[in-house]
Design an enzyme around this catalytic site. Structure first.
Site, short mmCIF file in Angstrom:
data_model
loop_
_atom_site.label_atom_id
_atom_site.label_comp_id
_atom_site.label_asym_id
_atom_site.label_seq_id
_atom_site.Cartn_x
_atom_site.Cartn_y
_atom_site.Cartn_z
N LEU A 70 10.67 9.16 8.30
CA LEU A 70 11.39 8.07 7.11
C LEU A 70 10.00 7.70 6.36
O LEU A 70 9.00 7.56 6.82
CB LEU A 70 11.98 6.69 7.75
CG LEU A 70 13.34 7.01 8.47
CD1 LEU A 70 13.64 5.64 9.14
CD2 LEU A 70 14.43 7.66 7.75
N ASP A 71 10.19 7.69 5.08
CA ASP A 71 9.19 6.98 4.19
C ASP A 71 8.84 5.67 4.45
O ASP A 71 9.61 4.86 5.24
CB ASP A 71 9.65 6.97 2.71
CG ASP A 71 10.09 8.47 2.16
OD1 ASP A 71 9.62 9.41 2.55
OD2 ASP A 71 10.71 8.33 1.09
N ARG A 72 7.71 5.22 4.13
CA ARG A 72 7.12 4.10 4.56
C ARG A 72 8.19 2.67 4.23
O ARG A 72 8.13 2.12 5.00
CB ARG A 72 5.73 3.95 3.97
CG ARG A 72 5.26 2.51 4.24
CD ARG A 72 4.12 2.02 3.16
NE ARG A 72 2.94 2.97 3.12
CZ ARG A 72 1.77 2.65 3.85
NH1 ARG A 72 1.65 1.37 4.61
NH2 ARG A 72 0.80 3.24 3.59
N THR A 74 11.37 2.99 3.66
CA THR A 74 12.76 3.09 4.14
C THR A 74 12.86 2.57 5.51
O THR A 74 11.91 2.90 6.41
CB THR A 74 12.99 4.65 4.06
OG1 THR A 74 12.93 5.09 2.68
CG2 THR A 74 14.57 4.73 4.52
N ARG A 169 15.96 9.81 -2.80
CA ARG A 169 15.37 8.91 -3.98
C ARG A 169 15.55 9.87 -5.26
O ARG A 169 15.90 9.13 -6.46
CB ARG A 169 13.98 8.53 -3.62
CG ARG A 169 13.94 7.67 -2.45
CD ARG A 169 12.51 7.76 -1.78
NE ARG A 169 11.76 6.97 -2.70
CZ ARG A 169 10.32 6.72 -2.55
NH1 ARG A 169 9.75 7.11 -1.19
NH2 ARG A 169 9.60 6.17 -3.39
#
Length: 237
Positions: A70-72, A74, A169
């Protein structure tokens, strides 16, 4: 058999949703990296959970393996494997794993549901963008449904039909409805406390006993603060 977690060794800010001998499922807070980058080596979910499974003993053979990321910014459900075999089995079936996200986007959507499709490619500057050229990018599909809206924001349920880097995104930004707080693909400044993207539920087949498991988290209070209260049930149609 599900294991009991020892709260003494739980990493701060991470909530363990499920653990057995093969998998470890956590609820990751926004702002925490999944794995190390060139600029951040230690403060990651992976490092914290590696310490957790080792229970303070560097000689322990226990370890975890990355299944997905997961992105930072998210938050939400993140799955790790506890054996190499479990990792390979989960990754081989990852496209079939049902992954549902929640997002708050800017604006009111004309279409209340649909599928966004494009070929995604990453630039040398590590920015992902859509292209119509199948030779350049990877086919990417994002299913969405508007759950609630205000004059300013919309709460979306999103199902990842493919799993590309920054896919949600980019696709929402392509539709001129970027995610609230997304400074990379939207026009937001850093006035928002975080990006409004959350990994809400994951349904997967257990890598060993083949049982179908479903994990779900709560809707972040930050999201309902933007769009008002909303009770979302997993089997909602």
């Amino acid at each position: 058999m599900k294991q009991k977690t020892n709260t003494r060794f739980l990493p701060k800010g991470l909530n363990i949703l499920y653990e057995d001998r093969d998998i470890l499922v956590v609820d990751k807070p926004a702002g925490l990296l999944t794995i190390a980058t060139e600029s951040e080596k230690s403060k990651t979910a992976y490092a914290a959970l590696m310490d957790y499974v080792k229970k303070g003993s560097e000689r322990s053979k226990n370890r975890i393996f990355i299944v997905h990321r997961l992105d930072r910014e998210t938050s939400g459900i993140l799955v790790f494997a506890k054996t190499e075999t479990a990792k390979q089995t989960l990754q081989e079936s990852w496209e079939k794993t049902k992954k549902v996200y929640l997002a708050v986007t800017h604006g009111v959507w004309k279409e209340k549901s649909g599928i966004i499709q494009s070929y995604l490619v990453e630039s040398k500057a590590h920015r992902v963008y859509s292209t119509d050229d199948p030779e350049l990018g990877k086919l990417s599909k994002t299913k969405f449904k508007v759950l609630k809206e205000t004059n300013l924001y919309s709460l979306l349920e999103i199902e990842l039909l493919t799993g590309r880097k920054n896919q949600i995104r980019v696709h929402l930004s392509d539709k001129k409805h970027p995610i609230v707080g997304d400074t990379k693909y939207g026009n937001d400044t850093r006035s928002f406390p975080r990006m409004a993207l959350h990994s809400f539920s994951i349904q997967l087949t257990h890598p060993y006993n083949k049982e179908l498991l479903t994990f779900e988290t709560n809707i972040p209070a930050y999201f309902t603060g933007l769009v008002g209260g909303y009770e979302r049930k997993l089997n909602e149609t």
